[in-house]
Design an enzyme around this catalytic site. Structure first.
Site, short mmCIF file in Angstrom:
data_model
loop_
_atom_site.label_atom_id
_atom_site.label_comp_id
_atom_site.label_asym_id
_atom_site.label_seq_id
_atom_site.Cartn_x
_atom_site.Cartn_y
_atom_site.Cartn_z
N ASP A 194 0.82 -1.21 0.00
CA ASP A 194 0.00 0.00 0.00
C ASP A 194 0.86 1.26 0.00
O ASP A 194 0.54 2.25 -0.65
CB ASP A 194 -0.93 0.01 1.22
CG ASP A 194 -2.01 -1.06 1.10
OD1 ASP A 194 -2.25 -1.52 -0.03
OD2 ASP A 194 -2.60 -1.43 2.13
N GLU A 208 -8.46 -31.36 -13.63
CA GLU A 208 -8.44 -30.06 -12.98
C GLU A 208 -9.75 -29.87 -12.23
O GLU A 208 -10.82 -30.11 -12.79
CB GLU A 208 -8.39 -29.00 -14.08
CG GLU A 208 -7.38 -27.91 -13.89
CD GLU A 208 -7.31 -27.08 -15.17
OE1 GLU A 208 -6.20 -26.67 -15.50
OE2 GLU A 208 -8.34 -26.86 -15.84
N LYS A 214 -13.15 -28.45 -10.94
CA LYS A 214 -14.11 -27.56 -11.60
C LYS A 214 -14.60 -26.57 -10.55
O LYS A 214 -15.32 -26.93 -9.62
CB LYS A 214 -15.27 -28.39 -12.13
CG LYS A 214 -16.26 -27.65 -12.98
CD LYS A 214 -17.21 -28.66 -13.62
CE LYS A 214 -18.20 -28.00 -14.56
NZ LYS A 214 -19.00 -26.97 -13.92
N ARG A 273 -19.08 -15.49 -20.21
CA ARG A 273 -19.46 -16.50 -21.19
C ARG A 273 -20.74 -16.10 -21.92
O ARG A 273 -20.85 -16.26 -23.13
CB ARG A 273 -19.66 -17.86 -20.53
CG ARG A 273 -20.00 -18.95 -21.56
CD ARG A 273 -20.78 -20.11 -20.96
NE ARG A 273 -20.04 -20.79 -19.92
CZ ARG A 273 -19.12 -21.72 -20.16
NH1 ARG A 273 -18.85 -22.07 -21.39
NH2 ARG A 273 -18.48 -22.28 -19.16
N GLU A 289 -12.16 -19.14 -14.57
CA GLU A 289 -13.29 -18.97 -13.67
C GLU A 289 -12.97 -17.83 -12.71
O GLU A 289 -11.89 -17.80 -12.13
CB GLU A 289 -13.50 -20.28 -12.89
CG GLU A 289 -14.90 -20.49 -12.40
CD GLU A 289 -15.85 -20.97 -13.50
OE1 GLU A 289 -15.43 -21.12 -14.67
OE2 GLU A 289 -17.03 -21.19 -13.17
N LYS A 333 -19.04 -34.74 -12.06
CA LYS A 333 -19.60 -33.92 -10.98
C LYS A 333 -19.77 -34.76 -9.72
O LYS A 333 -20.30 -35.88 -9.79
CB LYS A 333 -20.95 -33.35 -11.39
CG LYS A 333 -20.88 -32.49 -12.65
CD LYS A 333 -20.91 -31.02 -12.30
CE LYS A 333 -22.30 -30.49 -12.49
NZ LYS A 333 -22.42 -29.07 -12.21
N CYS A 388 -54.01 -15.86 3.53
CA CYS A 388 -52.66 -15.33 3.46
C CYS A 388 -52.14 -15.12 4.88
O CYS A 388 -52.79 -14.46 5.69
CB CYS A 388 -52.65 -14.01 2.70
SG CYS A 388 -51.07 -13.14 2.80
N CYS A 396 -51.80 -15.29 -2.83
CA CYS A 396 -52.69 -14.45 -2.05
C CYS A 396 -53.44 -13.58 -3.05
O CYS A 396 -52.82 -12.95 -3.90
CB CYS A 396 -51.89 -13.58 -1.08
SG CYS A 396 -52.82 -12.18 -0.44
N CYS A 413 -52.55 -6.60 -0.29
CA CYS A 413 -51.75 -7.32 0.71
C CYS A 413 -50.44 -6.59 1.01
O CYS A 413 -49.66 -6.31 0.12
CB CYS A 413 -51.45 -8.73 0.20
SG CYS A 413 -50.32 -9.67 1.21
ZN LIG Z 1 -51.67 -11.38 1.54
#
Ligand SMILES: [Zn+2]
Length: 676
Positions: free
Chosen positions: A44, A120, A122, A143, A179, A320, A414, A430, A435
């Protein structure tokens, strides 16, 4: 005095050069080698010295100086640009057998020759393409859909973990895919911080990364500690001798880009499987989210020979790891009211430890799912957590029932307002348009970035305004006064003035944004745009027949009926009347149509520098509607550079390529000529 201090007096310009290369190197050792060469405070201090010298010597300006990372101005949106080479996805599997079957196909396609593989981890983050031209970071693009992504260069420049300038002898063009991710400790910090400020928590580190990357303020990004890890290549010119992926990794690591420290070169498929299994045991401890292992053929010639399908390369597969599961008891189910009135079930369970944290709440999608899976209160339930903070209930363990379990009943009214409840499709709603809980969520939506985009309105402020009784209708926002804002806790005069200014600006967003903001069922951003194109103002829309609505692009019978019912309701008329009464524009913006005579037709345009009267994203949209293509970096294909104040390297490059250059007055003149 440490080894980095100025021992012998250097000329300022030489010292500037020295500091820049030292600080670039320090970043590289910190992020790539994980071996810091200086303390944070020393870094810094040297950075501050460099900033002082640069201020005294503007002639030494370099847009890629280490001091430039935080200098970026907040942006108002992101351009979308095309990738030089498509960013494909990778085929996934959860089974080792599939990996072996893939290997068999590879060997067969390579005429019986078994290639070497690279494994590698993921990483669970946001895929990005970094483009370096002559060793300098020229563009960073997400991407997106694989063909086009968002240009986020300014934000990625704010990440210390991405080098602005590569090391010695860089290739002329180097596109590295990788990534961007948030390590676990940084993710916890971000959420703890959001919690204290009353903001909604990110569900997982990937969402947090994506949210951060789209932040409009580079300083926020710098503070969040995002990391980068390389995992692929795009367009490359000047590294022709590199013949394998593992060599490429060594080469780019030497240039200063971070690569995974857990890359393994495997000579056989058995080694690949061993690698997948051993990382499976360790991955909870690596300090960042991973969800699999990518296996790829190492040499580029074999990759080429294998080719790709429409969506994924054949030379690569991702294994995975299954999400972590646990079993606990379901104690109760509550119903949360969303902005469209949806009532979403939320489970409370006996606390259980899964995937690194103790959890006691879980989500279920809707009442249909509960019935289909026959989940009952009191059941032992299997929950699953895949990187998220809130796990999901997968299924009940019916064999452990003792008969005391109770079915989960949909609420009769509700839970917030006591209004009626009805089911539409799999969801409960609802039905009370007044509301409170619904309105709270709708108001948060209304002020949000994709809708009315009212600067300074977070969830916290909306809660404060509602709790203080200052707002009970959308239009009330625009009736807010300075004095009443100042009664809110922690509201200063400057903030109050900024809020009033932002509200003033938001009055002119136009019909499409208002419609998107109201949270009308079935009417999202794109449907709202369709409506604004079809109707000049709210009056015309209110007068529309159901058949007219149904004939609109992407509108079906259900959407048309639901919208028509809404428009015919007293509450819709009152909403529009009140908004008009407080000066909110309910007219559609007239979008200029592309026409052949436009001076912008077929131009390849780059925008740079500060433009006083335009935001980048709006201008790009406008130029594209006039037939231009707007791209992020200057190349031989660029036909026009629009350069505002303080234009830097793009201007220099455009000049060197002989590209036509306009300043802002010229742009304004050309645009107004089109209108006349
Ligand atoms: Zn409601």
């Amino acid at each position: 005095m440490s080894e980095f201090d100025d021992q012998t007096p250097l000329l300022p310009l030489a010292r500037i050069e020295e500091l820049r290369s030292l600080l670039h190197r320090a970043n590289r050792f910190y992020y790539v080698e994980a071996e810091p060469i200086m303390s944070d405070s020393e870094f810094d201090r040297l950075l501050a010295e460099l900033a002082r010298l640069e201020a005294d010597h503007p002639e030494a300006h370099d847009p890629d100086s280490p001091t430039s990372r935080v200098g970026g101005e907040p942006v108002s949106g992101f351009e979308t640009i095309a990738h030089a080479r498509r960013m494909l996805s990778i085929d996934n599997t959860y089974s080792i057998e599939d990996v072996v079957a893939w290997h068999d196909r590879v060997v067969k396609a390579l005429d019986g020759r078994a290639p070497r593989y690279v494994c590698e981890p993921k990483i669970d983050g946001v895929a990005i393409n970094l483009r370096y031209e002559s060793g300098r970071l020229a563009a960073a693009v997400t991407r997106g859909d694989g063909e086009r992504g968002d240009l986020v260069t300014g934000n990625v420049r704010a990440m210390d973990s991405v080098p602005l300038v590569l090391g010695d002898d860089p290739p002329s063009i180097l596109e590295i895919r990788g990534e961007i991710y948030m390590p676990d400790d940084a993710f916890e910090r971000v959420n703890a911080d959001r919690e204290t400020r009353g903001e909604q928590l990110f569900a997982n580190a990937r969402n947090s990364t994506a949210g951060t990357l789209k932040s409009l303020d580079p300083a926020v990004i710098r503070a969040r500690g995002l990391r980068f890890c390389a995992h692929g290549r795009g367009e490359i010119v000047g590294l022709e001798a590199v013949a394998t992926y593992s060599e490429l990794l060594d080469r780019i690591r030497a240039l200063g880009l971070s690569v995974s420290s857990r890359t393994s070169l495997c000579a056989t498929i058995d080694e690949v499987i061993e690698c997948i299994e051993s990382f499976g045991r360790e991955r909870a401890e690596v300090g960042f989210g991973t969800d699999g292992m990518v296996v790829r053929v190492d040499d580029f010639a074999s990759q080429e020979a294998l080719g790709e399908t429409a969506k994924a390369p054949r030379w690569c597969i991702a294994f995975k790891y299954p999400a972590e599961q646990a079993v606990t008891r379901l104690l109760d189910v509550g119903w949360q009211v969303g902005k469209g009135g949806t009532l979403t079930p939320r489970a409370t369970m006996e606390p259980v430890f899964v995937a690194g944290t103790t959890v006691q709440h879980a989500t279920m999608h809707n009442i249909e799912e509960i019935r289909r899976k026959d989940i009952r209160i009191g059941d032992r339930v299997v929950i699953e957590k895949a990187g998220e903070i809130i796990p999901q209930i997968i299924e009940p363990v019916a064999s452990e029932r003792n008969g005391d379990e109770r079915p989960i009943e949909p609420p009769a009214e509700c839970p917030d307002c006591g209004g009626g409840v009805e089911q539409e499709g799999p969801k409960l709603y609802c039905t009370n348009p007044e509301c409170d809980a619904q309105f709270r969520e709708r108001l948060k939506w209304f002020v949000g970035r994709g809708q009315m985009d009212i600067d300074g309105f977070g969830e916290k402020l909306v809660d404060q305004l509602l709790d203080a009784g200052l707002v009970s209708h959308f239009a009330d926002l625009f009736r807010l006064e300075r004095a009443s804002l100042l009664t809110l806790e922690r509201m200063g005069e400057t903030s109050a003035d900024n809020i009033l200014a932002a509200l003033q600006e938001a009055r002119n967003r136009g019909l499409a944004r208002v419609l998107a903001g109201l949270g009308i069922r079935h009417i999202g951003t794109s449907a709202a745009k369709v409506l604004a194109r079809a109707f000049p103002d709210a009056q015309a829309l209110l007068a529309a027949e159901e058949s007219e609505l149904e004939a609109l692009p992407d509108f079906g019978a259900i959407t048309a009926k639901s919208l028509h019912d809404y428009l015919a309701s007293d509450s819709a008329r009152s909403t529009f009347d009140q908004l008009a009464a407080v000066g909110v524009s309910l007219e559609s913006e007239q979008v200029s149509r592309s026409d052949d005579s436009s001076v912008f037709s077929d131009q390849v345009v780059v925008l740079t520098g500060t433009l006083e009267g335009f935001t980048r994203s709006k201008l790009a949209e406008q130029l594209e509607s006039l037939g231009a293509k707007v791209t992020g970096s200057v190349s031989a294909k660029t036909t026009l550079l629009i350069a505002g104040e303080n234009a830097g390297s793009k201007l220099a490059k455009a000049e060197s390529l002989g590209v036509e250059i306009w300043d802002e007055p010229r742009l304004v003149e050309e645009l107004s000529r089109l209108r006349s």
